[in-house]
Design a protein around this motif. Structure first.
Motif, PDB file in Angstrom:
ATOM      1  N   GLU A 206       0.837  -1.207   0.000  1.00 30.11           N
ATOM      2  CA  GLU A 206       0.000   0.000   0.000  1.00 30.11           C
ATOM      3  C   GLU A 206       0.873   1.259   0.000  1.00 30.11           C
ATOM      4  OE1 GLU A 206      -3.125  -0.406   2.992  1.00 30.11           O
ATOM      5  OE2 GLU A 206      -3.549  -2.472   2.356  1.00 30.11           O
ATOM      6  N   VAL A 207       1.985   1.213  -0.733  1.00 28.00           N
ATOM      7  CA  VAL A 207       2.929   2.336  -0.667  1.00 28.00           C
ATOM      8  C   VAL A 207       2.332   3.634  -1.228  1.00 28.00           C
ATOM      9  CG1 VAL A 207       4.954   0.810  -0.751  1.00 28.00           C
ATOM     10  CG2 VAL A 207       4.138   1.879  -2.854  1.00 28.00           C
ATOM     11  N   TYR A 208       1.272   3.530  -2.056  1.00 28.37           N
ATOM     12  CA  TYR A 208       0.635   4.760  -2.584  1.00 28.37           C
ATOM     13  C   TYR A 208      -0.645   5.087  -1.820  1.00 28.37           C
ATOM     14  CZ  TYR A 208       4.011   3.965  -6.257  1.00 28.37           C
ATOM     15  OH  TYR A 208       5.193   3.765  -6.932  1.00 28.37           O
ATOM     16  N   GLU A 209      -0.723   4.692  -0.549  1.00 26.29           N
ATOM     17  CA  GLU A 209      -1.961   4.852   0.233  1.00 26.29           C
ATOM     18  C   GLU A 209      -2.459   6.292   0.293  1.00 26.29           C
ATOM     19  OE1 GLU A 209      -1.620   4.487   4.589  1.00 26.29           O
ATOM     20  OE2 GLU A 209       0.527   4.808   4.393  1.00 26.29           O
ATOM     21  N   HIS A 210      -1.579   7.263   0.135  1.00 26.80           N
ATOM     22  CA  HIS A 210      -2.017   8.668   0.243  1.00 26.80           C
ATOM     23  C   HIS A 210      -2.211   9.335  -1.104  1.00 26.80           C
ATOM     24  CE1 HIS A 210      -1.573   8.578   4.519  1.00 26.80           C
ATOM     25  NE2 HIS A 210      -0.332   8.147   4.417  1.00 26.80           N
ATOM     26  N   ILE A 211      -2.097   8.581  -2.195  1.00 25.00           N
ATOM     27  CA  ILE A 211      -2.174   9.232  -3.516  1.00 25.00           C
ATOM     28  C   ILE A 211      -3.349   8.629  -4.298  1.00 25.00           C
ATOM     29  CG2 ILE A 211      -0.847   9.970  -5.513  1.00 25.00           C
ATOM     30  CD1 ILE A 211       1.718   9.353  -4.023  1.00 25.00           C
ATOM     31  N   LEU A 212      -4.542   9.192  -4.070  1.00 26.34           N
ATOM     32  CA  LEU A 212      -5.767   8.760  -4.768  1.00 26.34           C
ATOM     33  C   LEU A 212      -6.496   9.990  -5.279  1.00 26.34           C
ATOM     34  CD1 LEU A 212      -5.373   6.588  -2.257  1.00 26.34           C
ATOM     35  CD2 LEU A 212      -7.516   5.738  -3.158  1.00 26.34           C
ATOM     36  N   PHE A 213      -7.242   9.809  -6.383  1.00 31.02           N
ATOM     37  CA  PHE A 213      -7.819  10.970  -7.065  1.00 31.02           C
ATOM     38  C   PHE A 213      -9.339  10.939  -7.163  1.00 31.02           C
ATOM     39  CE2 PHE A 213      -3.590  10.115  -9.045  1.00 31.02           C
ATOM     40  CZ  PHE A 213      -2.921  11.020  -8.250  1.00 31.02           C
ATOM     41  N   ASP A 214      -9.873  12.122  -7.505  1.00 32.87           N
ATOM     42  CA  ASP A 214     -11.305  12.284  -7.788  1.00 32.87           C
ATOM     43  C   ASP A 214     -12.155  11.820  -6.611  1.00 32.87           C
ATOM     44  OD1 ASP A 214     -10.624  13.141 -10.463  1.00 32.87           O
ATOM     45  OD2 ASP A 214     -10.218  11.039 -10.927  1.00 32.87           O
ATOM     46  N   GLY A 215     -11.682  12.124  -5.391  1.00 32.11           N
ATOM     47  CA  GLY A 215     -12.460  11.843  -4.191  1.00 32.11           C
ATOM     48  C   GLY A 215     -12.403  10.390  -3.718  1.00 32.11           C
ATOM     49  N   ARG A 216     -11.624   9.548  -4.407  1.00 34.57           N
ATOM     50  CA  ARG A 216     -11.534   8.144  -3.962  1.00 34.57           C
ATOM     51  C   ARG A 216     -10.872   8.073  -2.592  1.00 34.57           C
ATOM     52  NH1 ARG A 216     -10.740   7.938  -9.292  1.00 34.57           N
ATOM     53  NH2 ARG A 216     -12.159   6.553 -10.405  1.00 34.57           N
ATOM     54  N   ILE A 217     -11.244   7.045  -1.820  1.00 33.48           N
ATOM     55  CA  ILE A 217     -10.503   6.828  -0.582  1.00 33.48           C
ATOM     56  C   ILE A 217      -9.820   5.460  -0.624  1.00 33.48           C
ATOM     57  CG2 ILE A 217     -11.863   8.401   0.876  1.00 33.48           C
ATOM     58  CD1 ILE A 217     -13.149   5.883   2.070  1.00 33.48           C
ATOM     59  N   HIS A 218      -8.739   5.386   0.150  1.00 31.09           N
ATOM     60  CA  HIS A 218      -7.953   4.160   0.151  1.00 31.09           C
ATOM     61  C   HIS A 218      -8.596   3.142   1.090  1.00 31.09           C
ATOM     62  CE1 HIS A 218      -4.664   1.405   0.255  1.00 31.09           C
ATOM     63  NE2 HIS A 218      -4.357   1.670   1.508  1.00 31.09           N
ATOM     64  N   HIS A 219      -8.939   1.979   0.560  1.00 23.42           N
ATOM     65  CA  HIS A 219      -9.484   0.912   1.400  1.00 23.42           C
ATOM     66  C   HIS A 219      -8.344  -0.033   1.761  1.00 23.42           C
ATOM     67  CE1 HIS A 219     -13.480   2.382   0.831  1.00 23.42           C
ATOM     68  NE2 HIS A 219     -13.315   2.378  -0.479  1.00 23.42           N
ATOM     69  N   SER A 220      -7.682   0.296   2.862  1.00 28.18           N
ATOM     70  CA  SER A 220      -6.581  -0.561   3.308  1.00 28.18           C
ATOM     71  C   SER A 220      -7.140  -1.917   3.705  1.00 28.18           C
ATOM     72  CB  SER A 220      -5.888   0.080   4.510  1.00 28.18           C
ATOM     73  OG  SER A 220      -4.956  -0.831   5.047  1.00 28.18           O
ATOM     74  N   LEU A 221      -6.352  -2.965   3.439  1.00 25.12           N
ATOM     75  CA  LEU A 221      -6.821  -4.296   3.827  1.00 25.12           C
ATOM     76  C   LEU A 221      -6.947  -4.430   5.337  1.00 25.12           C
ATOM     77  CD1 LEU A 221      -6.418  -4.849   0.834  1.00 25.12           C
ATOM     78  CD2 LEU A 221      -5.565  -7.120   1.435  1.00 25.12           C
ATOM     79  N   MET A 222      -6.278  -3.549   6.075  1.00 24.83           N
ATOM     80  CA  MET A 222      -6.382  -3.630   7.541  1.00 24.83           C
ATOM     81  C   MET A 222      -7.791  -3.263   8.024  1.00 24.83           C
ATOM     82  SD  MET A 222      -4.578  -0.215   9.085  1.00 24.83           S
ATOM     83  CE  MET A 222      -3.195   0.033   7.988  1.00 24.83           C
ATOM     84  N   THR A 223      -8.584  -2.582   7.165  1.00 27.46           N
ATOM     85  CA  THR A 223      -9.915  -2.149   7.612  1.00 27.46           C
ATOM     86  C   THR A 223     -10.949  -3.268   7.519  1.00 27.46           C
ATOM     87  OG1 THR A 223     -10.466  -1.344   5.395  1.00 27.46           O
ATOM     88  CG2 THR A 223      -9.492   0.249   6.917  1.00 27.46           C
ATOM     89  N   HIS A 224     -10.565  -4.404   6.974  1.00 22.51           N
ATOM     90  CA  HIS A 224     -11.485  -5.540   6.880  1.00 22.51           C
ATOM     91  C   HIS A 224     -11.003  -6.609   7.862  1.00 22.51           C
ATOM     92  CE1 HIS A 224     -13.949  -8.706   5.384  1.00 22.51           C
ATOM     93  NE2 HIS A 224     -14.428  -7.961   4.403  1.00 22.51           N
TER      94      HIS A 224
END
Ligand code: PMP
Ligand code: GLN
Length: 388
Positions: A206-224
């Motif tokens: 998840e090295v690009y966890e902070h680089i998402l566009f157009d309002g997308r959010i990062h769904h880290s696998l740790m959240t499941h």
């Protein structure tokens, strides 16, 4: 008498199919030809002067000897706090957070911790280049799930068909290099449904966890929760703070997984550069430093895309990472590798041919451009590419 004819005779390569990485090859060609280098992924601008002053401060204060094997406590605590703030997930800084010498080391250590000879490892391709060699050095067998342009979406039916009782590990990368594809909550659910009753581990890059566009959010696998308990989450400060040359990253994993991870880490590098860890522990306390990254990079992505608007490339704006892929199928049917080399030499713009990320070098006529560069450079590169 056993006389060797040449140095190296008798040495059988453990990685016979591996040469110099495409990143090294294209960056070298860009340097030799004076081309704009949008190939290898690294920022073309400097990190914050404040971060440099902090490193300088800790070096002058004498923090120049070995750090603890697992990482400096202040940095492990800062990482655990950031994880709670951002994803509402708790990792124990003492037993579940390990600082590494870059994400590359962490990926290697995590794969080595779980893969035994004969184990199958599911790899979504195109895949970052360090995964397969790490699997093979451990005697594992990569099993590929091939994703194709323009969407690179995952067909979960195919994934479940590739799972056998030998599958031991699945490699995930979101946001994805080289395509920028970003996983949805549905992807997490689908993966959880496949692994929940099996002894399958996950490495989530998840090295690009902070680089998402157009309002997308990062769904880290740790959240499941089903995924979290079996996943090594891999991060890198290189992407987040424009410090790819400092080679510092980390692994978050439940205690039992971290114990095995650390056994490998301690003999790969033992520990990671000390003054930088202290500096990052301070710097992480201001989330603004990474929260502004989506806006910062979206502006650059859009500037590059605006410059390419009149071109003959077919483009779908990238969802995350600092890479934009483009299709050149409407321009030429040259192999992507040849075109990347020709564009570097003839118009002075270096890129990465995406076929290198497929084990059978599938050529879908796609090039990858890194837009982590100064605006003027992006405009100049887009202008040159638009003339094709
Ligand atoms: N994973 C991915 C997807 C990457 O793009 C990179 C580097 N660009 C790495 C891992 C390696 O990160 P590091 O430089 O921290 O080793
Ligand atoms: N991750 C970077 C990229 O994808 C390159 C890192 C490297 O050169 N090994 O371009």
């Amino acid at each position: 008498m056993n006389k060797r004819k040449r140095v190296g005779d008798g040495l059988v390569s453990k990685l016979p199919n591996v040469g110099t990485t495409i990143f090294t090859v294209m960056s070298k060609l860009a340097t030799e030809t004076g081309a704009i280098n949008l190939s290898q992924g690294f920022p073309g601008f400097d990190c914050s002067p404040k971060l440099i002053s902090l490193v300088d401060h800790y070096m002058r204060k004498g923090f120049n000897q070995y750090a603890p094997m697992t990482g400096v406590a202040a940095l492990r605590e800062a990482l655990a706090q950031k994880t709670v703030d951002q994803y509402a997930v708790t990792y124990d800084p003492d037993t579940e957070v390990t600082v590494t010498s870059g994400a590359t080391e962490a990926i290697f250590a995590a794969i080595t911790a779980v893969v035994r000879p004969g184990d199958e490892v599911l790899v979504f391709e195109p895949a970052y280049d360090s995964y397969v060699p790490a699997i093979e050095l451990n005697g594992g067998i990569p099993v590929f799930v091939t994703l194709t342009p323009p969407d690179y979406a995952i067909d979960w039916q195919i994934v479940s068909e590739k799972i056998t009782n030998k599958t031991r590990l699945i490699l995930v990368n979101t946001p994805h290099n080289p395509t920028g594809h970003v996983w949805t909550i549905d992807d997490l659910d689908q993966l959880a449904a496949i692994v929940h009753d099996r002894d399958i581990w996950i490495v989530s890059d998840e090295v690009y966890e902070h680089i998402l566009f157009d309002g997308r959010i990062h769904h880290s696998l740790m959240t499941h929760p089903v995924l979290q308990e079996r996943t090594f989450i891999i991060g890198s400060f290189g992407k987040t703070f424009h410090i790819t040359g400092w080679k510092i990253g980390y692994c978050l994993a439940p205690k039992e997984l971290s114990i095995e991870f650390r056994k490998i880490h301690q003999y790969l590098t033992f520990s990671t550069v000390t003054p930088i860890q202290y500096a990052l522990a301070d710097y992480l306390k201001e989330p603004a430093h990474y929260r502004q990254l989506p806006d910062f990079y979206q502006r650059k992505r859009d500037l590059f895309l605006a410059g390419l608007r009149g071109s003959r490339f077919t483009i779908k704006p990238t969802e995350g990472s600092f890479f934009q892929t483009v299709s050149y199928a409407a321009i030429t049917d040259e192999p992507d590798h040849d075109l990347a080399v020709r564009l570097t030499k003839e118009i002075g713009v270096a890129s990465i041919p995406v076929s290198v990320f497929y084990h059978q070098k599938n050529d879908y006529k796609i090039l990858r451009f890194c837009f982590a560069k100064d605006d003027a450079i992006l405009e100049e590169a887009a202008g040159r590419l638009s003339k094709l």
